[in-house]
Design an enzyme around this catalytic site. Structure first.
Site, PDB file in Angstrom:
ATOM      1  N   GLU A 244      -1.164  23.547 -82.775  1.00 15.42           N
ATOM      2  CA  GLU A 244      -0.953  22.275 -83.455  1.00 15.42           C
ATOM      3  C   GLU A 244      -2.071  22.015 -84.468  1.00 15.42           C
ATOM      4  O   GLU A 244      -3.243  21.978 -84.103  1.00 15.42           O
ATOM      5  CB  GLU A 244      -0.895  21.154 -82.415  1.00 15.42           C
ATOM      6  CG  GLU A 244       0.240  21.323 -81.415  1.00 15.42           C
ATOM      7  CD  GLU A 244       0.068  20.453 -80.185  1.00 15.42           C
ATOM      8  OE1 GLU A 244      -0.761  19.519 -80.230  1.00 15.42           O
ATOM      9  OE2 GLU A 244       0.741  20.709 -79.166  1.00 15.42           O
TER      10      GLU A 244
ATOM     11  N   SER B 237       4.314  21.170 -78.524  1.00 12.35           N
ATOM     12  CA  SER B 237       4.975  21.665 -77.319  1.00 12.35           C
ATOM     13  C   SER B 237       4.109  22.758 -76.713  1.00 12.35           C
ATOM     14  O   SER B 237       4.222  23.930 -77.085  1.00 12.35           O
ATOM     15  CB  SER B 237       6.371  22.212 -77.641  1.00 12.35           C
ATOM     16  OG  SER B 237       6.954  22.828 -76.503  1.00 12.35           O
ATOM     17  N   GLU B 238       3.229  22.357 -75.801  1.00 12.52           N
ATOM     18  CA  GLU B 238       2.302  23.329 -75.220  1.00 12.52           C
ATOM     19  C   GLU B 238       3.028  24.429 -74.447  1.00 12.52           C
ATOM     20  O   GLU B 238       2.628  25.597 -74.502  1.00 12.52           O
ATOM     21  CB  GLU B 238       1.297  22.628 -74.318  1.00 12.52           C
ATOM     22  CG  GLU B 238       0.224  21.850 -75.074  1.00 12.52           C
ATOM     23  CD  GLU B 238       0.734  20.577 -75.705  1.00 12.52           C
ATOM     24  OE1 GLU B 238       0.121  20.101 -76.689  1.00 12.52           O
ATOM     25  OE2 GLU B 238       1.756  20.049 -75.229  1.00 12.52           O
TER      26      GLU B 238
ATOM     27  N   ALA C  99      -8.042  20.731 -73.724  1.00 11.45           N
ATOM     28  CA  ALA C  99      -7.731  21.360 -72.442  1.00 11.45           C
ATOM     29  C   ALA C  99      -6.831  20.479 -71.588  1.00 11.45           C
ATOM     30  O   ALA C  99      -6.040  20.981 -70.779  1.00 11.45           O
ATOM     31  CB  ALA C  99      -9.023  21.679 -71.686  1.00 11.45           C
ATOM     32  N   ASP C 100      -6.912  19.173 -71.765  1.00 16.05           N
ATOM     33  CA  ASP C 100      -6.080  18.243 -71.012  1.00 16.05           C
ATOM     34  C   ASP C 100      -4.593  18.456 -71.282  1.00 16.05           C
ATOM     35  O   ASP C 100      -3.742  18.056 -70.478  1.00 16.05           O
ATOM     36  CB  ASP C 100      -6.440  16.802 -71.385  1.00 16.05           C
ATOM     37  CG  ASP C 100      -7.939  16.551 -71.389  1.00 16.05           C
ATOM     38  OD1 ASP C 100      -8.639  17.238 -72.150  1.00 16.05           O
ATOM     39  OD2 ASP C 100      -8.401  15.671 -70.654  1.00 16.05           O
TER      40      ASP C 100
ATOM     41  N   PRO D 183       1.316  21.417 -69.431  1.00 18.93           N
ATOM     42  CA  PRO D 183       2.720  21.781 -69.634  1.00 18.93           C
ATOM     43  C   PRO D 183       2.942  23.286 -69.801  1.00 18.93           C
ATOM     44  O   PRO D 183       4.062  23.763 -69.599  1.00 18.93           O
ATOM     45  CB  PRO D 183       3.099  21.025 -70.918  1.00 18.93           C
ATOM     46  CG  PRO D 183       2.165  19.874 -70.965  1.00 18.93           C
ATOM     47  CD  PRO D 183       0.875  20.412 -70.419  1.00 18.93           C
TER      48      PRO D 183
ATOM     49  N   HIS E  46      -8.643  13.592 -72.930  1.00 19.35           N
ATOM     50  CA  HIS E  46      -9.270  14.467 -73.912  1.00 19.35           C
ATOM     51  C   HIS E  46     -10.613  15.009 -73.428  1.00 19.35           C
ATOM     52  O   HIS E  46     -11.417  15.486 -74.233  1.00 19.35           O
ATOM     53  CB  HIS E  46      -9.508  13.718 -75.235  1.00 19.35           C
ATOM     54  CG  HIS E  46      -8.264  13.236 -75.900  1.00 19.35           C
ATOM     55  ND1 HIS E  46      -7.613  12.090 -75.511  1.00 19.35           N
ATOM     56  CD2 HIS E  46      -7.537  13.748 -76.927  1.00 19.35           C
ATOM     57  CE1 HIS E  46      -6.545  11.908 -76.276  1.00 19.35           C
ATOM     58  NE2 HIS E  46      -6.483  12.906 -77.140  1.00 19.35           N
TER      59      HIS E  46
END
Length: 352
Positions: A44, A74-75, A99-100, A104, A144
């Site tokens: 992203e 969309s991870e 990292a948060d 998904p 975050h």
């Protein structure tokens, strides 16, 4: 060693420019994009914008939109596509913006990437490097600022890398990209712009440029699975990684403690030999990490030290970590292991 296979050793004296970790990561990606046509950078905002922290700035313009490109938010899609790319023969470097946001994509990482080599009897591999900023330091709050490294160290087939200096960040990232197994590459954003000054217990303007490591130009590698001795000492061993390496070093120097400080650099593979040698020398061990205490990677380190060095220990192993609470927004500097808690733990170990 020729220029095509330069691998830095612990005695190598780096020569180059003083740059920060963001610039070092950018250089590593630039080097590998130029060196290997199979390397792909995706995520992203990594393309035109150059990444939320500017780690990919200028790479799309230099290497083109088919090599450095933006993805949908969309991870699970980012990680899933990267697994397919790796199986096809490419070397994708997907970025998860924080990292948060990696959760998904955990199913793809655990069920697909980590197991592909084994379930295909080595017919297919997933040579992908998932980069992601982690930890606190920018007042990012609960979504975050998390440190989820221990979740990935539990998964057989994944490697987990966390640099603490620009020099290491570049060399380790190049090694990760060239590795044939999936690598989780966590970047401590609190030191993206260089180590902070003083006791590291006060927020410092995160965009201000601070001192940074000397980083060689061009291609070089730091092998995965090798810890770095930050300073040599006899009084106690300190095991840390990422931002906490700098915090522990500052506390030891301020208190005049002759600490043997190891920067683990990679949690999997772990340099168990270096840890064992240090603890057997000092007889005391302090573990410091920013993640929560329960089931944090420090628990694994404590178990390993106890199993391998029990008869050499002069005091119980101590841990200084984040608290077992949701990540606080306004109180993040109280949440961090800081000079008070680390100093108290050092004093406790040395009194026993």
């Amino acid at each position: 060693m020729n220029a095509q296979s330069k691998e830095m050793t612990e005695t190598s004296a780096p020569t180059g420019r003083r740059i920060n970790m963001i610039e070092a990561i950018n250089e590593a990606l630039d080097t590998m994009l130029a060196r290997d046509p199979d390397v792909i950078v995706m995520g992203e905002d990594v393309g035109y914008f150059g990444g939320v922290f500017r780690c990919t700035a200028g790479l799309q313009e230099k290497h083109g939109k088919t090599r450095v490109f933006d993805t949908p938010i969309s991870e699970c899609g980012i990680i899933g596509v990267a697994v397919g790319m790796g199986a096809y023969g490419l070397r994708p470097v997907p970025e998860i913006q924080f990292a948060d946001y990696i959760y998904p994509g955990i199913d793809q990482l655990i069920s697909e990437a980590a197991r592909l080599r084994y379930r295909s009897a080595t017919e297919y591999i997933a040579p992908m490097t998932v980069r992601s900023p982690f930890g606190g330091g920018i007042f990012g709050g609960q979504t975050h600022s998390q440190s989820p490294e221990s979740m990935f160290t539990h998964v057989s087939g994944l490697k987990t890398v966390i640099p603490s200096t620009p020099y290491d960040a570049k060399g380790l990232l190049i090694s990760a990209i060239e590795d044939n197994d999936p690598v989780i590459f966590f970047e401590p954003k609190r030191i993206y712009n260089g180590p902070f000054t003083g006791f590291y217990d006060k927020p410092v303007e995160p965009w201000k440029k601070h001192d940074a490591s000397v980083v060689p130009e061009g291609y070089y590698k730091i092998p995965l699975g090798k810890a770095r001795q930050v300073q040599e000492g006899e009084a106690l061993t300190v095991l840390a990684y990422g931002t906490m390496v700098h915090v522990a070093e500052a506390v030891a120097k301020d208190k005049g403690i002759d600490a043997d400080i190891l920067d683990l650099r990679t949690l999997v593979p772990l340099d168990i030999e270096a840890i064992e040698a240090s603890v057997k020398k000092t007889g005391r061990c302090l573990i410091v990490h920013e993640a929560t205490r329960t089931s944090g990677f420090g628990a694994e380190l404590s178990a390993l030290v106890t199993e391998r060095c029990f008869y050499h220990l002069e005091a119980p192993v101590e841990r200084v970590t984040g608290f077992d609470t949701p990540y606080p927004h306004s109180l993040e500097w109280a949440y961090f292991p800081g000079p008070v808690r680390i100093g108290e733990a050092m004093d406790k170990i040395l009194k026993d």
